[in-house]
Design a protein around this motif. Structure first.
Motif, PDB file in Angstrom:
ATOM      1  N   SER A  63       5.240   9.865   9.718  1.00 61.86           N
ATOM      2  CA  SER A  63       6.503   9.282  10.177  1.00 61.86           C
ATOM      3  C   SER A  63       7.526   9.170   9.057  1.00 61.86           C
ATOM      4  N   SER A  64       7.051   9.159   7.809  1.00 58.66           N
ATOM      5  CA  SER A  64       7.957   9.014   6.668  1.00 58.66           C
ATOM      6  C   SER A  64       7.416   9.816   5.493  1.00 58.66           C
ATOM      7  N   HIS A 114       9.796   0.407   7.105  1.00 61.96           N
ATOM      8  CA  HIS A 114       8.376   0.694   7.245  1.00 61.96           C
ATOM      9  C   HIS A 114       7.709  -0.330   8.161  1.00 61.96           C
ATOM     10  N   ARG A 115       6.695   0.119   8.881  1.00 60.08           N
ATOM     11  CA  ARG A 115       5.916  -0.760   9.746  1.00 60.08           C
ATOM     12  C   ARG A 115       4.443  -0.386   9.645  1.00 60.08           C
ATOM     13  N   LYS A 166      13.460   1.150   4.141  1.00 62.74           N
ATOM     14  CA  LYS A 166      12.926   2.302   4.873  1.00 62.74           C
ATOM     15  C   LYS A 166      12.443   1.934   6.279  1.00 62.74           C
ATOM     16  N   SER A 194       2.314   0.779  11.609  1.00 61.41           N
ATOM     17  CA  SER A 194       1.876   2.008  12.274  1.00 61.41           C
ATOM     18  C   SER A 194       2.292   3.271  11.534  1.00 61.41           C
ATOM     19  N   ASP A 195       3.060   3.134  10.470  1.00 56.26           N
ATOM     20  CA  ASP A 195       3.549   4.312   9.745  1.00 56.26           C
ATOM     21  C   ASP A 195       2.429   5.029   8.992  1.00 56.26           C
ATOM     22  N   ARG A 196       2.595   6.332   8.888  1.00 57.96           N
ATOM     23  CA  ARG A 196       1.834   7.148   7.938  1.00 57.96           C
ATOM     24  C   ARG A 196       2.859   7.801   7.026  1.00 57.96           C
ATOM     25  N   VAL A 197       2.719   7.542   5.738  1.00 54.10           N
ATOM     26  CA  VAL A 197       3.728   7.962   4.765  1.00 54.10           C
ATOM     27  C   VAL A 197       3.134   9.021   3.848  1.00 54.10           C
ATOM     28  N   THR A 227       4.853   1.454   0.915  1.00 52.37           N
ATOM     29  CA  THR A 227       3.984   1.752   2.057  1.00 52.37           C
ATOM     30  C   THR A 227       2.988   0.622   2.272  1.00 52.37           C
ATOM     31  N   ARG A 262      10.450  10.276  11.265  1.00 52.54           N
ATOM     32  CA  ARG A 262      11.662   9.487  11.508  1.00 52.54           C
ATOM     33  C   ARG A 262      12.435   9.243  10.219  1.00 52.54           C
ATOM     34  N   ALA A 302       1.027  -0.186   5.785  1.00 50.11           N
ATOM     35  CA  ALA A 302       0.962   1.155   6.357  1.00 50.11           C
ATOM     36  C   ALA A 302       0.005   2.046   5.567  1.00 50.11           C
TER      37      ALA A 302
END
Length: 525
Positions: A254-255, A202-203, A200, A205-208, A226, A281, A231
């Motif tokens: 973001s996801s 994922h990094r 995915k 900074s992501d909010r899932v 996550t 994204r 994240a």
């Protein structure tokens, strides 16, 4: 650089975030954010509380609750200390819950206050099970979750999980009408978390966004992947499409992990254009295939940011149709793959075999098998079912019928098993048939899945009544509600004089399916 790395247990994943991102957001729920420090320290306290109650490695902790930070804490405490989390679908009928509890034999049951009445009845038959109610106050024989944590040290417990431990015991619908406890291991789930996070992209900074119930393996995979990336998980207690649309904007999600029916609901919102979802994204859809028509509409609205995962509770390893594979216009072979389940995920091998076990040619249909260290360890207390599902070389038999194209894209065309997937939930016809047979007017019953524009598939029952007996369709459906979860009950009952039979006298379900599935490209939705 991605935050995730190799880990041998899910407990290591939690403690890694505690060391490296203690003050970053871990779980946001109903407007409040819990940091990785707070999550881990409360998990330490809970694990120490369980240990003080007498629990030891591989003892079971059951959870009957809707999504909440406390649900994540229970998972984390067990992942750190080596206890086994047993998830219970709160939509099940009391009798179904009772079977799971008796089969898993948990030392502790953690539950929402909403389920206090049913827990009181269930616990009467399980005197050795200690019941803990989420919240600040307990009632009667129930302990208080918050009171249990008070005074417990916020340090690692005296026991720790091991790679070969079982992490989760998640029950699936059973072919015999009895659910089977799928044993998912610590090392397998740690590897799965990393593989999904990588897939995915994922990094930190992501909010899932997670709206699926945490009793479901899909939601747990979302949480694990996550947190494998360090994240933040934005968790909803239950599914509400208006809240989904609002929080996608509010939290700049973001996801998101959504079932196809949820994507459909989102696209059908009359005020969808009023929301700003530009931070998105990735939308990962799972729990069932999405029709090509719906995918085309979704891509036209949000762009090429969709990704599909295909798998099952038993398989931490899956296939994935990545965002760049979602080709709407282009070469015919690329557009065709929009109807596929994608290619094998990292750490997973896929093959399609004939009935005698030899591997199928390209485009030849057969049973889909998966080989991965992320697959289940087996079924709890059910060695025979384990042997039937996993062969001597470790290949997991999915029960799905499919074929692969020359580039390794997997297409699912039918199910070898009779399983129905409705709204992302697995339903075996046998368990519905057992409920129908409990009615005194029923002589014979056969249940199939039929196409449904909203739920993907719906339950349809064919019933032969006893001579002189009478019961209405509505009454029979209501009868089923008393014995099985409401989502499993038939949406339609057809009364017939006799059921079609094969030469060996078994019910011919292919004949029953012809009317509803005839002319369609595949026999699953």
């Amino acid at each position: 650089m991605p935050f995730f790395s190799h880990m041998d247990t899910v407990g290591e994943l939690i403690e890694r975030n505690y060391r490296l991102r203690p003050d970053a957001g871990a779980v946001t729920f109903e407007g409040k954010t819990q940091t990785f420090r707070a999550l881990t320290e409360r998990a330490f306290q809970l694990a120490n509380a369980f240990h003080a109650m007498g629990l030891r490695r591989q003892d079971r902790v059951a959870v009957l609750a809707q999504n909440s930070p406390q649900y994540v804490e229970v998972y984390a405490a067990c992942e750190i200390a080596g206890f086994i989390t047993v998830t219970i679908n709160y939509r099940l009928a009391p009798g179904e819950m009772a079977f799971i509890l008796k089969d898993a034999s948990p030392s502790v049951l953690v539950f929402d206050p909403d389920y206090a009445e049913v827990v009181a009845k269930l616990s009467a038959d399980l005197p050795g099970m200690q019941c803990i109610m989420i919240g600040a106050a307990g009632t009667g024989a129930f302990l208080s979750y918050e009171a249990l944590l008070q005074g417990k040290p916020a340090v690692p417990p005296p026991i720790a999980s091991r790679p070969d431990d079982i992490a989760y015991l998640i029950y699936t619908s059973g072919t015999t009408g009895r659910p089977k406890g799928t044993m998912l291991g610590q090392a397998a789930m740690a590897q799965s978390a990393v593989a999904h996070a990588w897939e995915k992209e994922h990094r930190e900074s992501d909010r899932v966004l997670a709206v699926m119930p945490l009793y479901h393996v899909g939601a747990k995979y979302t949480q694990n992947s996550t947190h494998a990336a360090g994240a933040e998980l934005v968790l909803h207690r239950s599914y509400n499409i208006e809240k989904v649309a609002a929080d996608l904007q509010t939290y700049k999600i973001s996801s998101a992990h959504l079932a196809p029916i949820m994507v459909q609901d989102l696209l059908n919102l009359p005020n969808l254009k009023d929301y700003d979802h530009s931070a998105l994204r990735l939308i990962n859809y799972a729990s069932g295939p999405m029709s090509v028509a719906l995918l085309e509409k979704a891509i036209a609205t949000y762009g090429p940011l969709f990704m599909q995962h295909y798998g099952m509770t038993e398989s931490g390893g899956t296939t994935a149709l990545l965002a760049h594979d979602h080709v709407v216009t282009g070469p015919p072979e690329a557009v065709r793959r929009l109807a596929s389940a994608g290619r094998a995920s990292p750490g997973t091998r896929i093959k399609v075999v004939r009935s005698e076990g030899s591997e199928c040619d390209v485009e030849e249909a057969g049973e889909v098998l998966m080989l991965s260290r992320m697959n289940m360890s087996g079924y709890w207390n059910n060695h025979a079912a384990t042997l039937a599902a996993i062969d001597e070389d470790g290949w997991l038999h999915t029960g799905d019928i499919g074929y692969m194209d020359a580039a390794g894209y997997l297409f699912i065309s039918d199910r070898k098993k009779d399983m129905i997937i409705s709204g992302g939930e697995n339903i075996y016809p046998r368990e519905v048939e057992e409920a129908i047979y409990r009615h005194e007017a029923v002589a014979e019953a056969a249940v199939i899945g039929v196409p449904d524009p909203r739920w993907g598939e719906a339950v349809k029952a064919f019933v032969v009544l006893k001579a002189g007996a009478m019961v209405s369709e509505g009454d029979l459906i209501e009868h089923c509600r008393a014995h099985i979860a409401s989502y499993k009950k038939p949406k339609q009952v057809v009364f017939v004089a006799a059921l079609p039979r094969l030469a060996n006298h078994k019910i011919d379900k292919k004949e029953l399916r012809k009317e509803d599935w005839g002319g369609l490209q595949r026999s699953v939705n």
